[in-house]
Design a protein around this motif. Structure first.
Motif, mmCIF file in Angstrom:
data_model
loop_
_atom_site.group_PDB
_atom_site.id
_atom_site.type_symbol
_atom_site.label_atom_id
_atom_site.label_comp_id
_atom_site.label_asym_id
_atom_site.label_seq_id
_atom_site.Cartn_x
_atom_site.Cartn_y
_atom_site.Cartn_z
ATOM 1 N N UNK A 1 0.840 -1.217 0.000
ATOM 2 C CA UNK A 1 0.000 0.000 0.000
ATOM 3 C C UNK A 1 0.871 1.261 0.000
ATOM 4 N N UNK A 2 1.939 1.205 0.769
ATOM 5 C CA UNK A 2 2.814 2.377 0.909
ATOM 6 C C UNK A 2 3.451 2.717 -0.443
ATOM 7 N N UNK A 3 3.875 1.680 -1.152
ATOM 8 C CA UNK A 3 4.483 1.892 -2.468
ATOM 9 C C UNK A 3 3.488 2.571 -3.410
ATOM 10 N N UNK A 4 2.214 2.146 -3.338
ATOM 11 C CA UNK A 4 1.184 2.719 -4.214
ATOM 12 C C UNK A 4 0.923 4.187 -3.877
ATOM 13 N N UNK A 5 0.810 4.486 -2.587
ATOM 14 C CA UNK A 5 0.543 5.872 -2.163
ATOM 15 C C UNK A 5 1.674 6.783 -2.623
ATOM 16 N N UNK A 6 2.916 6.346 -2.362
ATOM 17 C CA UNK A 6 4.063 7.214 -2.678
ATOM 18 C C UNK A 6 4.228 7.383 -4.191
ATOM 19 N N UNK B 1 6.736 9.605 -6.069
ATOM 20 C CA UNK B 1 7.905 9.179 -5.293
ATOM 21 C C UNK B 1 8.107 7.677 -5.464
ATOM 22 N N UNK B 2 9.325 7.262 -5.807
ATOM 23 C CA UNK B 2 9.583 5.825 -5.939
ATOM 24 C C UNK B 2 9.986 5.244 -4.586
ATOM 25 N N UNK B 3 9.475 4.059 -4.305
ATOM 26 C CA UNK B 3 9.701 3.465 -2.985
ATOM 27 C C UNK B 3 9.893 1.972 -3.134
ATOM 28 N N UNK B 4 10.896 1.443 -2.421
ATOM 29 C CA UNK B 4 11.111 -0.002 -2.442
ATOM 30 C C UNK B 4 10.295 -0.624 -1.314
ATOM 31 N N UNK C 1 3.064 -0.165 -13.808
ATOM 32 C CA UNK C 1 3.005 1.297 -13.644
ATOM 33 C C UNK C 1 3.836 1.706 -12.431
ATOM 34 N N UNK C 2 3.652 0.948 -11.321
ATOM 35 C CA UNK C 2 4.399 1.239 -10.089
ATOM 36 C C UNK C 2 5.895 1.044 -10.293
ATOM 37 N N UNK C 3 6.249 0.076 -11.158
ATOM 38 C CA UNK C 3 7.674 -0.214 -11.381
ATOM 39 C C UNK C 3 8.247 0.552 -12.578
ATOM 40 N N UNK C 4 7.449 1.530 -13.072
ATOM 41 C CA UNK C 4 7.921 2.463 -14.111
ATOM 42 C C UNK C 4 8.272 1.838 -15.461
ATOM 43 N N UNK C 5 7.600 0.746 -15.846
ATOM 44 C CA UNK C 5 7.703 0.255 -17.219
ATOM 45 C C UNK C 5 6.768 1.091 -18.100
ATOM 46 N N UNK C 6 5.770 1.675 -17.433
ATOM 47 C CA UNK C 6 4.791 2.529 -18.116
ATOM 48 C C UNK C 6 4.615 3.799 -17.317
ATOM 49 N N UNK C 7 4.118 4.836 -17.993
ATOM 50 C CA UNK C 7 3.656 6.008 -17.243
ATOM 51 C C UNK C 7 2.234 6.285 -17.707
ATOM 52 N N UNK D 1 4.773 4.076 -22.916
ATOM 53 C CA UNK D 1 5.969 3.290 -22.575
ATOM 54 C C UNK D 1 7.055 4.219 -22.048
ATOM 55 N N UNK D 2 7.761 3.782 -21.023
ATOM 56 C CA UNK D 2 8.940 4.528 -20.562
ATOM 57 C C UNK D 2 10.157 3.888 -21.243
ATOM 58 N N UNK D 3 11.327 4.470 -21.036
ATOM 59 C CA UNK D 3 12.563 3.888 -21.594
ATOM 60 C C UNK D 3 12.740 2.465 -21.044
ATOM 61 N N UNK D 4 12.379 2.289 -19.760
ATOM 62 C CA UNK D 4 12.507 0.968 -19.127
ATOM 63 C C UNK D 4 11.578 -0.045 -19.815
ATOM 64 N N UNK D 5 10.358 0.412 -20.175
ATOM 65 C CA UNK D 5 9.400 -0.457 -20.851
ATOM 66 C C UNK D 5 9.876 -0.846 -22.234
ATOM 67 N N UNK D 6 10.397 0.149 -22.982
ATOM 68 C CA UNK D 6 10.907 -0.104 -24.339
ATOM 69 C C UNK D 6 12.086 -1.074 -24.278
#
Length: 730
Positions: A378-383, A388-391, A476-482, A493-498
């Motif tokens: 939940x915390x990762x989703x909120x941030x 904000x990126x959160x592990x 989305x949370x892991x930034x493959x997409x925005x 797609x983000x650079x990570x997704x591509x």
């Protein structure tokens, strides 16, 4: 420019603190240097200090624009207490008399007032603009600045006029804008509208490590809330509800169960609201049940839990409301009850709004749904929502999802398929459309774009919609997409997704655990199940006891207690008369007439088997809470026709019969002979009555089959069953 020593001296002398919190010192220094300043700081981070201290140290008066009268009063009282003089801080709003307004203006003109709190509506009045132009304004602080943005959770049109008013008051007045909740989109809106693109931005982390986040399925919500509060005795808490009616209901239920609780909403008199707020701060009351009108600027550090009775309208609102828990760094539990019915209600509210507002509202609500239904930290989703990126390892199991056992699936092939499809469709669609294509749903939109002709159409059906939704949320949370917020939430797609499309690698994802059974049964007879699994051994003993008692009294067993009531006794273990009355279908009458041997049996069983009874599971509810039930009983006493009672309340005849049945089954005696004698002849009455005397159960279907359905209507049998239960059972 003030020296560092002078800054700390003022902090110590005025507020009694030795050190600044977080970035307070840098923010204050920036304001004192005359720079525009933008502060994004979570609730409890000490935002108000950022403008209070520089105001006290600067020449002239600082204007603080704040949306709530309660918030202004709270801060002005605190400043006066610190400063030892009433003229040091004032507020100017609609709650003041003419004489009070005059006094405020005299103090400001006389240079005695360092902070003047103004509501945005008062600020735009020409007479106030003219007055403020006569004074030296040190700077303007715009509190709750997210109110500027339509994407904010508390948009107020008058906030959009602030820039124009400031320009009218004077030139080059520095601005400090402050907010506790702002997504990147809202931040951009605030800076653009206040024309402070060159402002120094101070953004603190949104992580509140001491808060525990939990989402529960909305079942028996009233009982769950009372149970939770009783498990945290003497601790301060806030319960948020969407409607005033629900606020009153929950507050009453808590009070009935020995909790010091009060309601708070805009429909109450201003004096009552202020009084309630003071009682909460002074700890005369433990729990406030409120609409979202409560809490802005309430500086109570030891709120130990925040409960959302209904789905919050937005993630910002949710973050801000949960942020009122554990401001002192101590325990803070945040529980939200989620049901699809709530979401439907909120979507209905939006139907009448203009298209642009509806589009925005739908996207804001979608974020809440994704948060509630997802099994990711939940915390990762909120941030992530706040940019904000959160592990999730850093969550330390401080949310229900991180505490739960997780099921993973290998996602390399699925991820490649989803990203490739998004790319193939030119990054012009949202997650809902992508899932539709993968699941092979030939809906109007898919058809319109001819996406049902693609090779990939329906290729993900075997995996199920739950997997694809879950996958898209996680990537989305892991930034493959925005997500392009401005463009209706289209996926890009983000650079990570591509990079993943070009170089796939092994990866796994969390399988979603859907929130089950979220249809909220909040009626007083709702929720037959309470404390867990049914105790089959006790159930058999209770049925034997019922049979024995029924034989003694010459009654069919179902007249004593019906099966659902016995089942509920097996999860709640009632051992006092008061507890037994709270079992659905029992009530005062039945408890008095048949209850004693059942209580004795359960008490003995609990002791012998060393059963840990659920804490406070049997919740007292308002006696005959339903005004409709009272109305029915009164009108039956007055011998009114049931059809007339039904039509006066706009109900069908069957509905009235159902209500009467509930009343009788709970042990209230009703004399319906005046009506029954009119509509059913005496022989028929005797026949049905005799049938029920020897019947195995009270099923109407069984009765009709036995008596012959060509001779009787369902309603006639139902009426006679009511008469039978009332006369023999109550």
């Amino acid at each position: 420019m003030e020296t560092k020593k002078s800054l700390f001296d003022n902090l110590q002398n005025f507020f009694g603190f030795d050190n600044f919190k977080g970035e307070q010192e840098a923010i204050i220094t920036n304001i004192l240097a005359g720079n525009d300043t933008f502060v994004i700081m979570p609730t409890g981070g000490g935002k108000s200090m950022c403008y209070q201290l520089p105001a006290l140290m600067s020449d002239g008066t600082a204007i603080v624009i704040s949306p709530l009268i309660a918030l202004m009063k709270n801060q002005v009282d605190q400043l006066r207490a610190f400063g030892g003089s009433d003229s040091i801080a004032h507020f100017l709003n609609s709650s003041l008399t003419k004489a009070e307004i005059l006094r405020v203006k005299e103090d400001v003109l006389g240079g005695k007032t360092k902070l003047l709190y103004v509501a945005p509506e008062s600020l735009t009045k020409q007479e106030n603009i003219d007055f403020l132009r006569l004074n030296q304004v040190s700077f303007v602080a715009v509190d709750e600045a997210h109110c500027i943005s339509e994407w904010g959770h508390d948009f107020r049109p008058e906030y959009r006029k602030i820039r124009q008013v400031i320009s009218n008051i004077g030139e080059n007045i520095p601005i400090i804008a402050l907010t506790a909740t702002a997504t990147p989109k809202v931040q951009h809106d605030i800076q653009k509208n206040l024309q402070m693109n060159n402002a120094t931005v101070f953004k603190s982390s949104f992580n509140r490590g001491n808060l525990f986040y939990e989402v529960r399925a909305k079942r028996n919500v009233l009982k769950e809330i009372v149970k939770f509060v009783k498990q945290h005795p003497g601790k301060s808490g806030i319960v948020y509800c969407l409607s005033r009616k629900k606020v009153e209901e929950v507050a009453e239920a808590l009070s009935l169960n020995g909790v010091k609780a009060l309601p708070y909403h805009a429909g109450l008199d201003a004096k009552v609201r202020a009084d309630t707020q003071d009682k909460f701060l002074m700890e005369d009351v433990d729990v406030i049940v409120a609409t979202i009108a409560f809490g802005m600027g309430i500086d109570k550090p030891d709120v130990r839990y925040v409960i959302h009775h209904d789905v919050p309208k937005s993630m910002e609102g949710y973050y801000q409301e949960t942020g009122r828990a554990g401001r002192d760094g101590g325990e803070g539990v945040c529980v939200a009850f989620y049901s699809e019915k709530d979401v439907d209600k909120l979507q209905k509210f939006m139907k009448d709004k203009p298209v642009s507002e509806r589009e925005i509202g739908t996207q804001i609500l979608k974020e809440v749904i994704d948060y509630a239904e997802s099994s990711v930290c939940r915390r990762k989703q909120i941030l992530h929502y706040f940019g904000e990126n959160f592990n999730e390892a850093g969550c330390n199991c401080m949310c229900d999802n991180c505490s739960a056992t997780k099921e993973y699936f290998d996602g390399e092939e699925h991820l490649h398929r989803a990203l490739s499809l998004i790319k193939q469709l030119g990054e012009k669609f949202d997650d809902h459309h992508i899932v539709s294509v993968l699941m092979g749903e030939d809906n109007p939109q898919v058809h319109h774009y001819e996406h049902h002709t693609l090779d990939v159409f329906g290729s993900g059906k075997a995996q199920g919609a739950n997997l694809w939704k879950s996958l898209l949320r996680q990537i989305l949370l892991d930034n493959y997409l925005s997500k392009d917020i401005d463009q209706y939430g289209l996926l890009r797609l983000t650079a990570k997704g591509q990079n993943f499309i070009d170089n796939p690698h092994s990866i796994r994802f969390i399988m979603n655990r859907p929130i089950e059974g979220t249809d909220d049964d909040d009626s007083e007879d709702g929720g037959k199940q309470g404390g867990g699994a049914l105790d089959a051994q006790l159930l058999q003993m209770l049925k034997d006891q019922r049979k024995k008692l029924a034989k003694q009294k010459g009654l069919p067993p179902f007249v004593v207690f019906q099966d659902p009531s016995l089942e509920e006794m097996c999860t709640h273990y009632p051992i006092t008369m008061d507890e037994l009355k709270q079992i659905s279908g029992v009530g005062t009458g039945k408890a008095a007439k048949f209850g004693a041997p059942f209580i004795d049996l359960i008490k003995k069983y609990v002791e012998e088997n060393d059963i840990d009874r659920p804490v406070d599971l049997v919740i007292k509810s308002a006696a005959n809470k339903s005004a409709l039930k009272v109305y029915i009983i009164q009108n039956i006493d007055r011998h009114l026709d049931l059809e007339d009672i039904a039509s006066s309340k706009g109900l069908a005849y069957e509905d009235i019969l159902r209500e009467i049945e509930t009343i009788v089954n709970s042990g209230t005696k009703l004399n319906l002979n005046y009506y029954i004698n009119e509509v059913i002849d005496e022989d028929k009455q005797d026949e049905v009555f005799d049938y029920f005397r020897t019947a195995e159960d009270d099923s109407i279907d069984h009765a009709m089959a036995e008596l012959g359905d060509e001779d009787y209507t369902r309603e006639e049998v139902q009426l006679m069953r009511i008469k039978f239960m009332s006369e023999l059972g109550n």
